[in-house]
Design a protein around this motif. Structure first.
Motif, PDB file in Angstrom:
ATOM      1  N   CYS A  67       0.848  -1.192   0.000  1.00 41.87           N
ATOM      2  CA  CYS A  67       0.000   0.000   0.000  1.00 41.87           C
ATOM      3  C   CYS A  67       0.884   1.242   0.000  1.00 41.87           C
ATOM      4  O   CYS A  67       1.799   1.356   0.823  1.00 41.87           O
ATOM      5  CB  CYS A  67      -0.899  -0.001   1.228  1.00 41.87           C
ATOM      6  N   SER A 108       0.175   4.055   0.983  1.00 45.48           N
ATOM      7  CA  SER A 108      -0.138   4.933   2.105  1.00 45.48           C
ATOM      8  C   SER A 108       0.376   4.360   3.432  1.00 45.48           C
ATOM      9  O   SER A 108       1.187   4.973   4.101  1.00 45.48           O
ATOM     10  CB  SER A 108      -1.654   5.150   2.137  1.00 45.48           C
ATOM     11  N   CYS A 109      -0.082   3.164   3.796  1.00 42.39           N
ATOM     12  CA  CYS A 109       0.304   2.601   5.097  1.00 42.39           C
ATOM     13  C   CYS A 109       1.492   1.651   4.990  1.00 42.39           C
ATOM     14  O   CYS A 109       1.972   1.158   6.005  1.00 42.39           O
ATOM     15  CB  CYS A 109      -0.883   1.903   5.748  1.00 42.39           C
ATOM     16  N   CYS A 165      -5.984  -1.446  -0.767  1.00 44.60           N
ATOM     17  CA  CYS A 165      -5.674  -1.589   0.654  1.00 44.60           C
ATOM     18  C   CYS A 165      -6.972  -1.435   1.436  1.00 44.60           C
ATOM     19  O   CYS A 165      -7.611  -0.384   1.368  1.00 44.60           O
ATOM     20  CB  CYS A 165      -4.665  -0.531   1.098  1.00 44.60           C
ATOM     21  N   CYS A 172      -6.756   1.672   3.927  1.00 45.72           N
ATOM     22  CA  CYS A 172      -6.681   3.029   3.377  1.00 45.72           C
ATOM     23  C   CYS A 172      -7.690   3.241   2.249  1.00 45.72           C
ATOM     24  O   CYS A 172      -7.981   4.387   1.898  1.00 45.72           O
ATOM     25  CB  CYS A 172      -5.279   3.305   2.861  1.00 45.72           C
TER      26      CYS A 172
END
Ligand SMILES: [Zn+2]
Lengths: 313, 354
Positions: A198, A200-201, A212, A215
């Motif tokens: 992911c 983002s995370c 994800c 997210c």
């Protein structure tokens, strides 16, 4: 990007459906070449019959015989019959109001062509040779010039009523798993487990689905994980599955592959079922020509510390 | 007697949709859906964690797989747990559920999405599985055949004829030329009969697509959108499942839903009708008493793009988007489900006075 994978997917289901008293009488009647309707509180006769008045929702049970002859109320010419439709030669779909009925029944009408069909034309039931108590006991309707047929005066009571039908259906799909799962399956064929990170995370999902779940964003960066992993939880299966050549009991487990942030599942072999435990270190076992690991077996390493996998349980 | 008005003002504040195409086989459902979700979130500046309630519409029968909607949930950030629901219906009905949720005051914002990939399966046959399983489904009357029965009933009643139906098709695809998401745009041949009296041009394209809207209540809506599309009323009604019980030339359920939604209280300037077949537009215009001054389906409607399970939600979204853009002040949106307009939902949307 390589082409996405595709495979035929056939969904078949034989739903067994039980019948209420009115449906039972109607379908049993068809088996005996009798058409039954049901009379509503305001004196209308519904064919095909239902158990509750569509206007008042009152329960209705008052069976009444109608004639196997009737009038087309609307129609549509079907020049290219589809699989499982009543006739395999061009025919008209028709709503037919049988003589004595106030509503219309949907079925096929066998006619030489669209010019031979019109709203208001007279038709009669053509019975199927073999009848089982189903709507298909009416093979179709056919043009009919005569006056209304006389009902036989049947009461709707049958000695051997049918109480259920088997509604068979088959639908043929072409399944495609999409971009992310295609990449995963293609890598598996090379005996590699490839997840997606992911953006983002930074978590790595395997098998990847392209998103994800935390997210809600698309994942795309591919990351090779495993091949070794840790059993995070498991269950012992005691029921032999149909068409599956695995002795019971066996262990089915969640396995966190090294580098992955989501556990996938697989069967554990190479160890007695009652010795499998959380934290057991395992590796995949591939069989010749297999497109995915047949099972996972112990690596012989010391068990993983609980803290290393507790987030994935 | 005056209709009971909603206890809380709720508006559509964002709308997004995919480009609808004959096939999107390179994408899974969630891969197809996600850009649309991101689109509506970006329009409002909301993050997934800001959303109070999420509701979706789709059908397992399109995918051919049980619980197929659960995988799409990855696209909305369903972890940590969210307040979520699903209807096995067009997304317009998911929007109805979200609207009632906001009415209760339990949430101030809602994300509604729906999607359908019709390309993997034989859509005309798949849709037969929604029919009465005792008397009708065993005959496999496909969706075009049932619509054709309705079209013939209309022709017999003198409500339309084949040239008039063709004109509906031409107008829909012509205006769709300005809709970049539409699957069929501009001149499309009316073609041969599929099931007479319906020709290719009278039928919707079969395709894949997704849509999403965001709803917000009261002041929240004004913060998120310059000109919210306030839902002044919404209602849905159903008719008897037996086709032979109904008058196929009329749609009393649409009329009743419209009445309950307040559609007849004042004229609308725009109507987005979910009429997958040309003949169904004839029925709906009559049921909704739409006069010449109303712009009907300026998006091109379902004849230009009919992603099953999303096409009804798109009607609400298109109507709302016209209000957002200041092209409409009072719009009607309609969604349908089932054979021959069996179930109908009507929403009335308004922008603030200018
Ligand atoms: Zn993430």
């Amino acid at each position: 990007m390589p082409e996405v994978l595709k495979a035929p997917l056939v969904v078949e289901f034989p739903f067994t459906r039980s019948l209420g008293p009115v449906q039972s009488a109607f379908l049993t009647g068809l088996r005996e070449r009798i058409v039954l309707g049901v009379r509503t509180g305001d004196g209308r006769t519904l064919v095909p019959p239902v158990e509750y008045d569509p206007v008042t929702a009152e329960e209705i049970r008052d069976l009444v015989e109608v004639a196997p002859t009737g009038t087309v109320t609307t129609w549509a010419w079907n020049h290219a019959p589809r699989r499982d439709q009543p006739l395999d030669t061009p025919f008209a779909w028709a709503l037919v109001r049988l003589d004595g009925a106030d509503t219309a029944l949907l079925h096929a009408l066998d006619a030489p062509g669209p010019d031979a069909v019109h709203t208001g034309m007279r038709v009669r039931v053509r019975w199927a040779g073999e009848r089982t108590g189903a709507i298909t006991d009416i093979a179709c309707f056919e043009p009919y010039d005569g006056s209304p047929a006389e009902p036989t005066g049947h009461t709707g009571e049958f000695e051997d009523p049918i109480t259920g039908i088997v509604a068979r259906a088959r639908l043929d799909y072409t399944y495609s798993p999409g971009r992310a799962q295609t990449a995963y399956i293609n890598a598996l064929a090379d005996r590699r487990n490839v997840g997606e990170r992911c953006p983002s995370c930074r978590k790595v999902y395997v098998p990847p689905r392209g998103a994800c779940p935390t997210c809600g964003v698309a994942t795309s960066e591919q990351v090779e994980v495993g091949p070794r992993g840790t059993v995070t939880t498991f269950c012992i299966v005691n029921i032999k599955a149909k068409n599956l050549d695995i002795e019971v009991p066996y262990v089915y487990a969640h396995i966190a592959l090294d580098g992955a942030d989501l556990a996938l599942h697989g069967r554990i072999g190479g160890i007695p079922y009652n010795q499998v435990r959380m934290g057991l270190r395992v590796e995949p076992v591939w069989t010749e020509g297999g497109r995915y690991p047949d099972h996972y077996r112990p690596t012989g390493e010391p068990d993983a510390d609980y803290d290393t996998y507790k987030e994935l349980v | 007697m005056a209709r009971d008005l909603p206890v809380r003002d709720i508006a559509v504040v964002a709308f997004g949709q995919t480009d609808h195409r004959r096939t999107s086989e390179e994408l899974s459902e969630v891969e197809m859906l996600m850009p649309v979700l991101h689109d509506v979130l970006a329009q409002t500046g909301l993050k997934t964690t800001d959303i109070g309630f999420t509701c979706s519409g789709s059908s397992d029968y399109l995918a051919g797989r049980a619980f197929s909607f659960t995988l799409a949930l990855d696209g909305v950030g369903a972890w940590p747990p969210i307040s979520e629901s699903h209807v096995e219906m067009d997304g317009a009905w998911a929007l109805y559920e979200a609207w009632t949720k906001l009415l209760t005051g339990d949430a101030d914002t809602a994300l509604v999405y729906s999607y359908g990939k019709s390309s993997p399966g034989p859509l005309r046959d798949v849709l037969t599985r929604q029919l009465d399983p005792y008397y009708v489904a065993p005959l496999w009357p496909d969706s075009v055949a049932l619509a054709a029965l309705q079209a013939q009933a209309l022709i017999d009643a003198g409500d339309t004829d084949e040239p008039a139906l063709a004109a509906v098709a031409v107008r829909s695809r012509d205006v769709a030329a300005t809709n970049s998401h539409a699957q069929l745009q501009g001149s499309v041949p009316q073609g041969e009969y599929v099931v007479r009296p319906l020709r290719t041009g009278d039928c919707p394209p079969i395709g894949d697509g997704a849509a999403a809207v965001i709803l917000a209540a009261g002041e929240r809506a004004r913060e998120l959108c310059e000109r919210p599309a306030w839902i002044r009323g919404i209602d849905h009604r159903i008719e008897a499942h037996g086709l032979g019980v109904r008058d196929l030339t009329d749609s009393p359920s649409t009329r009743l839903a419209a009445e309950k939604a307040g559609a007849f209280e004042r004229p609308v300037d725009t109507a987005e009708l979910h009429a997958p077949f040309t003949s169904q537009e004839v029925v709906l215009r009559k049921a909704l008493k739409l006069e010449g001054g109303v712009r009907v389906n300026p998006s091109g409607g379902a004849l230009a793009a009919n992603p099953v399970m999303a096409a009804g939600l798109i009607r609400i979204g298109e109507a709302a988007a016209r209000i957002h853009r200041g092209e409409s002040d009072r719009a009607l949106a309609h969604a349908t489900s089932g054979p021959c307009l069996q179930q109908n939902l009507v929403a009335v949307l308004e922008g603030d006075p200018r």
